[in-house]
Design an enzyme around this catalytic site. Sequence first.
Site, PDB file in Angstrom:
ATOM      1  N   HIS A 197      53.779  47.237  43.167  1.00 49.19           N
ATOM      2  CA  HIS A 197      54.550  46.885  42.061  1.00 49.19           C
ATOM      3  C   HIS A 197      55.585  45.693  41.925  1.00 49.19           C
ATOM      4  O   HIS A 197      55.101  44.804  42.845  1.00 49.19           O
ATOM      5  CB  HIS A 197      55.133  48.349  41.227  1.00 49.19           C
ATOM      6  CG  HIS A 197      55.627  48.069  39.782  1.00 49.19           C
ATOM      7  ND1 HIS A 197      55.179  47.178  38.994  1.00 49.19           N
ATOM      8  CD2 HIS A 197      56.355  48.879  39.323  1.00 49.19           C
ATOM      9  CE1 HIS A 197      55.669  47.312  37.769  1.00 49.19           C
ATOM     10  NE2 HIS A 197      56.412  48.462  37.965  1.00 49.19           N
ATOM     11  N   HIS A 201      45.630  42.632  39.685  1.00 55.51           N
ATOM     12  CA  HIS A 201      46.172  43.735  38.401  1.00 55.51           C
ATOM     13  C   HIS A 201      45.312  44.589  37.959  1.00 55.51           C
ATOM     14  O   HIS A 201      44.150  44.521  37.912  1.00 55.51           O
ATOM     15  CB  HIS A 201      46.634  42.505  37.465  1.00 55.51           C
ATOM     16  CG  HIS A 201      47.999  42.916  36.815  1.00 55.51           C
ATOM     17  ND1 HIS A 201      47.643  43.912  35.532  1.00 55.51           N
ATOM     18  CD2 HIS A 201      49.237  42.724  36.822  1.00 55.51           C
ATOM     19  CE1 HIS A 201      48.678  44.033  35.008  1.00 55.51           C
ATOM     20  NE2 HIS A 201      49.781  43.385  35.670  1.00 55.51           N
ATOM     21  N   ASP A 219      54.062  37.895  40.374  1.00 53.75           N
ATOM     22  CA  ASP A 219      54.710  38.074  41.595  1.00 53.75           C
ATOM     23  C   ASP A 219      54.457  36.871  42.570  1.00 53.75           C
ATOM     24  O   ASP A 219      55.322  36.535  43.500  1.00 53.75           O
ATOM     25  CB  ASP A 219      54.801  39.333  42.255  1.00 53.75           C
ATOM     26  CG  ASP A 219      55.348  40.316  41.450  1.00 53.75           C
ATOM     27  OD1 ASP A 219      54.673  41.432  41.368  1.00 53.75           O
ATOM     28  OD2 ASP A 219      56.395  40.420  40.970  1.00 53.75           O
TER      29      ASP A 219
HETATM   30  C1  SDX Z   1      53.116  44.029  39.081  1.00 53.06           C
HETATM   31  O1  SDX Z   1      51.087  46.960  35.784  1.00 53.06           O
HETATM   32  C2  SDX Z   1      51.792  45.939  35.483  1.00 53.06           C
HETATM   33  O2  SDX Z   1      52.281  45.587  34.434  1.00 53.06           O
HETATM   34  C3  SDX Z   1      52.533  45.467  36.782  1.00 53.06           C
HETATM   35  C4  SDX Z   1      53.323  44.175  36.470  1.00 53.06           C
HETATM   36  C5  SDX Z   1      54.496  44.476  35.487  1.00 53.06           C
HETATM   37  O3  SDX Z   1      54.780  43.435  34.973  1.00 53.06           O
HETATM   38  O4  SDX Z   1      55.088  45.409  35.418  1.00 53.06           O
HETATM   39  O5  SDX Z   1      52.546  43.274  36.129  1.00 53.06           O
HETATM   40  C6  SDX Z   1      54.000  43.809  37.996  1.00 53.06           C
HETATM   41  O6  SDX Z   1      53.440  44.991  39.505  1.00 53.06           O
HETATM   42  C7  SDX Z   1      51.961  43.260  39.329  1.00 53.06           C
HETATM   43  C8  SDX Z   1      51.233  43.688  40.650  1.00 53.06           C
HETATM   44  C9  SDX Z   1      51.978  43.292  42.036  1.00 53.06           C
HETATM   45  N1  SDX Z   1      51.284  44.257  43.000  1.00 53.06           N
HETATM   46  C10 SDX Z   1      50.552  43.240  44.094  1.00 53.06           C
HETATM   47  O7  SDX Z   1      50.499  41.893  44.003  1.00 53.06           O
HETATM   48  C11 SDX Z   1      50.059  44.289  45.364  1.00 53.06           C
HETATM   49  C12 SDX Z   1      48.691  43.713  45.551  1.00 53.06           C
HETATM   50  N2  SDX Z   1      47.614  44.160  44.535  1.00 53.06           N
HETATM   51  C13 SDX Z   1      46.928  45.195  44.689  1.00 53.06           C
HETATM   52  O8  SDX Z   1      47.668  46.130  45.422  1.00 53.06           O
HETATM   53  C14 SDX Z   1      46.323  45.509  43.490  1.00 53.06           C
HETATM   54  O9  SDX Z   1      45.549  44.396  42.756  1.00 53.06           O
HETATM   55  C15 SDX Z   1      46.797  46.444  42.252  1.00 53.06           C
HETATM   56  C16 SDX Z   1      47.411  47.645  42.833  1.00 53.06           C
HETATM   57  C17 SDX Z   1      48.074  45.635  41.612  1.00 53.06           C
HETATM   58  C18 SDX Z   1      45.860  46.824  41.305  1.00 53.06           C
HETATM   59  O10 SDX Z   1      45.087  47.527  41.942  1.00 53.06           O
HETATM   60  P1  SDX Z   1      43.913  48.435  40.866  1.00 53.06           P
HETATM   61  O11 SDX Z   1      43.920  48.277  39.712  1.00 53.06           O
HETATM   62  O12 SDX Z   1      44.440  50.013  41.311  1.00 53.06           O
HETATM   63  O13 SDX Z   1      42.576  48.172  41.832  1.00 53.06           O
HETATM   64  P2  SDX Z   1      42.188  48.456  43.339  1.00 53.06           P
HETATM   65  O14 SDX Z   1      43.433  48.546  44.197  1.00 53.06           O
HETATM   66  O15 SDX Z   1      41.301  49.679  43.169  1.00 53.06           O
HETATM   67  O16 SDX Z   1      41.319  47.172  43.640  1.00 53.06           O
HETATM   68  C19 SDX Z   1      40.126  46.714  43.281  1.00 53.06           C
HETATM   69  C20 SDX Z   1      39.278  46.110  44.322  1.00 53.06           C
HETATM   70  C21 SDX Z   1      39.252  46.948  45.682  1.00 53.06           C
HETATM   71  O17 SDX Z   1      38.139  46.481  46.434  1.00 53.06           O
HETATM   72  P3  SDX Z   1      37.174  47.610  46.449  1.00 53.06           P
HETATM   73  O18 SDX Z   1      37.774  48.484  47.327  1.00 53.06           O
HETATM   74  O19 SDX Z   1      36.706  47.902  45.403  1.00 53.06           O
HETATM   75  O20 SDX Z   1      36.235  46.733  47.472  1.00 53.06           O
HETATM   76  O21 SDX Z   1      39.996  44.966  44.526  1.00 53.06           O
HETATM   77  C22 SDX Z   1      40.433  44.873  45.770  1.00 53.06           C
HETATM   78  C23 SDX Z   1      40.539  46.064  46.262  1.00 53.06           C
HETATM   79  O22 SDX Z   1      40.669  46.161  47.930  1.00 53.06           O
HETATM   80  N3  SDX Z   1      41.902  44.027  45.587  1.00 53.06           N
HETATM   81  C24 SDX Z   1      42.388  43.452  46.541  1.00 53.06           C
HETATM   82  C25 SDX Z   1      43.464  43.317  46.051  1.00 53.06           C
HETATM   83  N4  SDX Z   1      43.853  43.831  44.571  1.00 53.06           N
HETATM   84  C26 SDX Z   1      42.638  44.097  44.362  1.00 53.06           C
HETATM   85  N5  SDX Z   1      42.213  42.983  47.552  1.00 53.06           N
HETATM   86  C27 SDX Z   1      42.797  42.153  48.258  1.00 53.06           C
HETATM   87  N6  SDX Z   1      44.012  41.958  47.734  1.00 53.06           N
HETATM   88  C28 SDX Z   1      44.334  42.244  46.879  1.00 53.06           C
HETATM   89  N7  SDX Z   1      45.610  41.974  46.356  1.00 53.06           N
END
Ligand code: SDX
Length: 374
Positions: A221, A260, A311
């Site tokens: 987050h 996201h 971010d």
């Molecule tokens: C914020 O919710 C909000 O509105 C939050 C926010 C706000 O203003 O409040 O927008 C602020 O928190 C932005 C997000 C910041 N976080 C990051 O940058 C951390 C990196 N991002 C990931 O951890 C991920 O994208 C999440 C946690 C943000 C969202 O993930 P989801 O929706 O739970 O999806 P997922 O993790 O299940 O990913 C789906 C697929 C996976 O691949 P498979 O296992 O299906 O093969 O996409 C891949 C993930 O591995 N993936 C990524 C990735 N994000 C998703 N792979 C590599 N790097 C990434 N960043």
Amino acid sequence: MSDDIKKGLLGIVVDETTISQVMPEINSLTYRGYTVQELCDKCSFEEVAFLVLNGELPNEKQLKKFIKEERSNRKLSKQILKDIQKMPKKAHPMDVIRTSVSLMSLEDKETKDNSSKANMRKAMRIFAKTPTAIAAFFRVRKGKKIISPKKNLSFSENFFHMCFGKVPTKEIVKAFDVSLILYAEHSFNVSTFTARTITSSLSDIHGAITGAIASLKGPLHGGANEEVMHMMNKIKKPENALKWINNTLDKKDVVMGFGHRVYKKGDSRVPTMQKYFKKVAEIKGDKKFNKIYDIVERVMIDRKNIHPNVDYPTGPTYHLMGFDTDFFTPIFVISRITGWSAHIMEQHAANKLIRPLSKYKGQEHRKVMLLNYR
Ligand code: SDX
């Protein structure tokens, strides 16, 4: 896992809100009906803070009153300043700010009053004092004297002055203001939903915001903006970027600042923040991070079709402004207090205790054997 379980509440609508609308299908975000892009172009952060908290953009008289109330509440008590000076220098600033909000609650005379008027007054006090607490630790940790807030400076100017003892150029202040506008509110993200869940038991706003800060610290987050900077520092030079990102993806590691839960074709806030990231880099004469930014983004989109979130541009922008990396997420806090407070008040106004169900998959019912038989 059975289909009826939505882990992480994926795709589940749990309540209604009038505060903001995240529209992934058209890649847009509005606060109380105004797009964030237009708010960044035409408003100060103070005007947007008023909008998020009150539901309407202020007229001149309302803005003057709001600014007067915010500025007259910036000071911290001598006790809290002493407490911050005693906090371990190695403490993470997010833990310091979470603790400082708890300390504020011990002194707040209206903690027991959850009426909307009292909650608005408490929200303003937390909103005004939190930057002072963060800046105090920023100075104390470096062995420097704490700089008191000044009433003749804007919210952003004052934060720079309390941290660095001076106000930067208006272009840098505008870029900071824009980052605060973009960070202010984002519907039911995990820290906001944490605040609403705490509020749903009719607990108080200080407690709800303390919980929200703890949630925002997580690298999935708000903590991602710090992790983006750690990534860029590991890459060091643009010529290392291509190899680094491909190796990282080959190892199936998560790349911070990308992806996201709601936006799947890109975060609507990124183009605006990226524009100001470029402006600040030009002013500072350091475009190394922009080059790394573009190479990593290209590979993430080409290889994984995963786009940057807010971010990603914000991290290096705060670095170029001179902030320590572990102060990036506390800056997210001073802005998001507005969104959290608005949601806390909205939850109070139409409350229902938040209590989901779980599907049991443990041991079936069994009898207890006495100790000497076990
Ligand atoms: C914020 O919710 C909000 O509105 C939050 C926010 C706000 O203003 O409040 O927008 C602020 O928190 C932005 C997000 C910041 N976080 C990051 O940058 C951390 C990196 N991002 C990931 O951890 C991920 O994208 C999440 C946690 C943000 C969202 O993930 P989801 O929706 O739970 O999806 P997922 O993790 O299940 O990913 C789906 C697929 C996976 O691949 P498979 O296992 O299906 O093969 O996409 C891949 C993930 O591995 N993936 C990524 C990735 N994000 C998703 N792979 C590599 N790097 C990434 N960043």
